[in-house]
Design a protein around this motif. Sequence first.
Motif, PDB file in Angstrom:
ATOM      1  N   TYR A  14      -0.109  -1.482  -0.071  1.00 43.43           N
ATOM      2  CA  TYR A  14      -0.051   0.265  -0.330  1.00 43.43           C
ATOM      3  C   TYR A  14       1.231   1.462  -0.153  1.00 43.43           C
ATOM      4  CZ  TYR A  14      -3.838   2.827   0.730  1.00 43.43           C
ATOM      5  OH  TYR A  14      -4.794   3.828   1.051  1.00 43.43           O
ATOM      6  N   GLN A  15       2.257   1.518   1.039  1.00 43.80           N
ATOM      7  CA  GLN A  15       3.052   1.937   0.517  1.00 43.80           C
ATOM      8  C   GLN A  15       3.616   2.256  -0.428  1.00 43.80           C
ATOM      9  OE1 GLN A  15       4.034   4.448   3.896  1.00 43.80           O
ATOM     10  NE2 GLN A  15       4.515   5.285   2.135  1.00 43.80           N
ATOM     11  N   GLN A  16       3.884   1.117  -1.287  1.00 39.67           N
ATOM     12  CA  GLN A  16       3.900   1.728  -3.207  1.00 39.67           C
ATOM     13  C   GLN A  16       3.283   2.422  -3.772  1.00 39.67           C
ATOM     14  OE1 GLN A  16       5.640  -2.007  -5.038  1.00 39.67           O
ATOM     15  NE2 GLN A  16       6.349  -2.927  -2.878  1.00 39.67           N
ATOM     16  N   ILE A  56       2.841   5.774  -5.796  1.00 41.65           N
ATOM     17  CA  ILE A  56       2.626   5.603  -7.135  1.00 41.65           C
ATOM     18  C   ILE A  56       2.454   7.114  -7.244  1.00 41.65           C
ATOM     19  CG2 ILE A  56       1.536   4.435  -9.281  1.00 41.65           C
ATOM     20  CD1 ILE A  56       3.195   2.003  -7.924  1.00 41.65           C
ATOM     21  N   LEU A  57       1.015   7.096  -6.553  1.00 45.56           N
ATOM     22  CA  LEU A  57       0.094   8.188  -6.205  1.00 45.56           C
ATOM     23  C   LEU A  57      -0.314   9.587  -6.369  1.00 45.56           C
ATOM     24  CD1 LEU A  57      -2.701   5.895  -4.564  1.00 45.56           C
ATOM     25  CD2 LEU A  57      -2.639   6.830  -7.356  1.00 45.56           C
ATOM     26  N   THR A  58       1.617   9.629  -5.593  1.00 40.65           N
ATOM     27  CA  THR A  58       2.129  11.123  -5.464  1.00 40.65           C
ATOM     28  C   THR A  58       2.903  11.425  -6.056  1.00 40.65           C
ATOM     29  OG1 THR A  58       2.636   9.958  -3.058  1.00 40.65           O
ATOM     30  CG2 THR A  58       0.753  11.185  -2.621  1.00 40.65           C
ATOM     31  N   GLY A  59       3.732  10.719  -6.810  1.00 42.68           N
ATOM     32  CA  GLY A  59       5.038  10.867  -7.416  1.00 42.68           C
ATOM     33  C   GLY A  59       4.487  11.586  -8.422  1.00 42.68           C
ATOM     34  N   GLY A  60       3.564  12.001  -9.349  1.00 43.86           N
ATOM     35  CA  GLY A  60       3.756  12.966 -10.548  1.00 43.86           C
ATOM     36  C   GLY A  60       4.158  12.353 -11.591  1.00 43.86           C
ATOM     37  N   GLY A  61       3.480  10.437 -11.429  1.00 47.97           N
ATOM     38  CA  GLY A  61       3.903  10.467 -12.707  1.00 47.97           C
ATOM     39  C   GLY A  61       2.061  10.014 -13.322  1.00 47.97           C
ATOM     40  N   PRO A  62       1.832   9.255 -14.190  1.00 49.13           N
ATOM     41  CA  PRO A  62       0.309   9.272 -14.722  1.00 49.13           C
ATOM     42  C   PRO A  62      -0.534   9.137 -13.344  1.00 49.13           C
ATOM     43  CG  PRO A  62       1.619   7.379 -14.835  1.00 49.13           C
ATOM     44  CD  PRO A  62       2.924   8.377 -14.520  1.00 49.13           C
ATOM     45  N   GLY A  63       0.199   8.034 -13.189  1.00 51.24           N
ATOM     46  CA  GLY A  63      -1.332   8.119 -11.285  1.00 51.24           C
ATOM     47  C   GLY A  63      -1.657   7.041 -11.749  1.00 51.24           C
ATOM     48  N   ASP A 104     -12.440   5.814  -3.014  1.00 48.31           N
ATOM     49  CA  ASP A 104     -11.342   6.008  -3.587  1.00 48.31           C
ATOM     50  C   ASP A 104     -10.767   5.253  -4.805  1.00 48.31           C
ATOM     51  OD1 ASP A 104      -9.020   6.744  -4.102  1.00 48.31           O
ATOM     52  OD2 ASP A 104      -7.709   5.980  -2.454  1.00 48.31           O
ATOM     53  N   ASP A 105     -10.304   5.939  -6.040  1.00 42.07           N
ATOM     54  CA  ASP A 105     -10.776   5.495  -7.339  1.00 42.07           C
ATOM     55  C   ASP A 105      -9.094   5.749  -7.970  1.00 42.07           C
ATOM     56  OD1 ASP A 105     -13.016   3.898  -7.793  1.00 42.07           O
ATOM     57  OD2 ASP A 105     -14.381   5.385  -8.329  1.00 42.07           O
ATOM     58  N   ARG A 106      -8.690   6.177  -7.228  1.00 40.43           N
ATOM     59  CA  ARG A 106      -7.557   6.865  -7.826  1.00 40.43           C
ATOM     60  C   ARG A 106      -6.497   5.623  -7.552  1.00 40.43           C
ATOM     61  NH1 ARG A 106      -4.394   8.872  -2.928  1.00 40.43           N
ATOM     62  NH2 ARG A 106      -5.227   7.834  -1.600  1.00 40.43           N
ATOM     63  N   GLY A 107      -5.997   5.990  -8.807  1.00 40.90           N
ATOM     64  CA  GLY A 107      -4.952   4.081  -9.214  1.00 40.90           C
ATOM     65  C   GLY A 107      -5.484   3.440  -9.541  1.00 40.90           C
ATOM     66  N   VAL A 108      -6.710   3.611 -10.200  1.00 37.20           N
ATOM     67  CA  VAL A 108      -7.572   2.739 -10.589  1.00 37.20           C
ATOM     68  C   VAL A 108      -7.549   3.193 -12.465  1.00 37.20           C
ATOM     69  CG1 VAL A 108      -9.414   1.594 -11.404  1.00 37.20           C
ATOM     70  CG2 VAL A 108      -9.248   1.938  -9.035  1.00 37.20           C
ATOM     71  N   ALA A 109      -7.167   2.225 -13.357  1.00 36.35           N
ATOM     72  CA  ALA A 109      -7.438   2.352 -14.284  1.00 36.35           C
ATOM     73  C   ALA A 109      -8.474   2.140 -15.380  1.00 36.35           C
ATOM     74  CB  ALA A 109      -6.357   1.527 -15.721  1.00 36.35           C
TER      75      ALA A 109
END
Length: 199
Positions: A22-24, A28-35, A91-96
């Motif tokens: 979950y930390q990984q 990914i979600l806060t790293g500024g990438g595609p999310g 929380d749908d963050r990170g779900v394609a």
Amino acid sequence: MVAELLPAAERQADWRRLRALYQQRLQILTGGGPGNVPGPLADAIADAVRRISWSYDGREDLMCEHVLAVLADVDRHETVDLDLFRAYFTDDRGVAPATPGRDVRRQPSIYEATVETGRRLRDVRTLRKALLGTPTSGLLVGSTSYAPFSYVRGNRHGTAASDPGPVRASWSTTATFKPGITNDDRLRPEMLVGTARSQ
């Protein structure tokens, strides 16, 4: 309070793998990438929850409470309440996102899949108890069977919820079930019960 729930959760199961995965996901979600969380990571998170569920057999409600507390702890929340439940459930963050124009089922959030799988397992256990002592056999099919804690979803965003798909078998006692055989004349459509036949 999160801090009040964590000691009981830690006594019940080993949460280290879920915490690390979950930390990984958070990185990914806060790293500024595609999310979008890569599929292998999402699958590993679901598998970690599945392994934890083995310590909660018959107590899925407690497991859901503990999963929420652990995820909230990683996110540094202090209070577990209905608002936090709703926030994690939706929380749908990170779900394609689904590809437009394709019949693709909505993928649930981590916590939605956990809660909805727990509900299905509770319902199946209740059915099993109700049929105890009767000459009945059956199979559990659907996402609760093939993708627990991953693709089991509620009815959000106008999409239908995943439903357990029990299959009742009523063939003779001399018949044998052959995995992978679907055109066996002993398995007929009228043997199907549940949402698949009622819609």
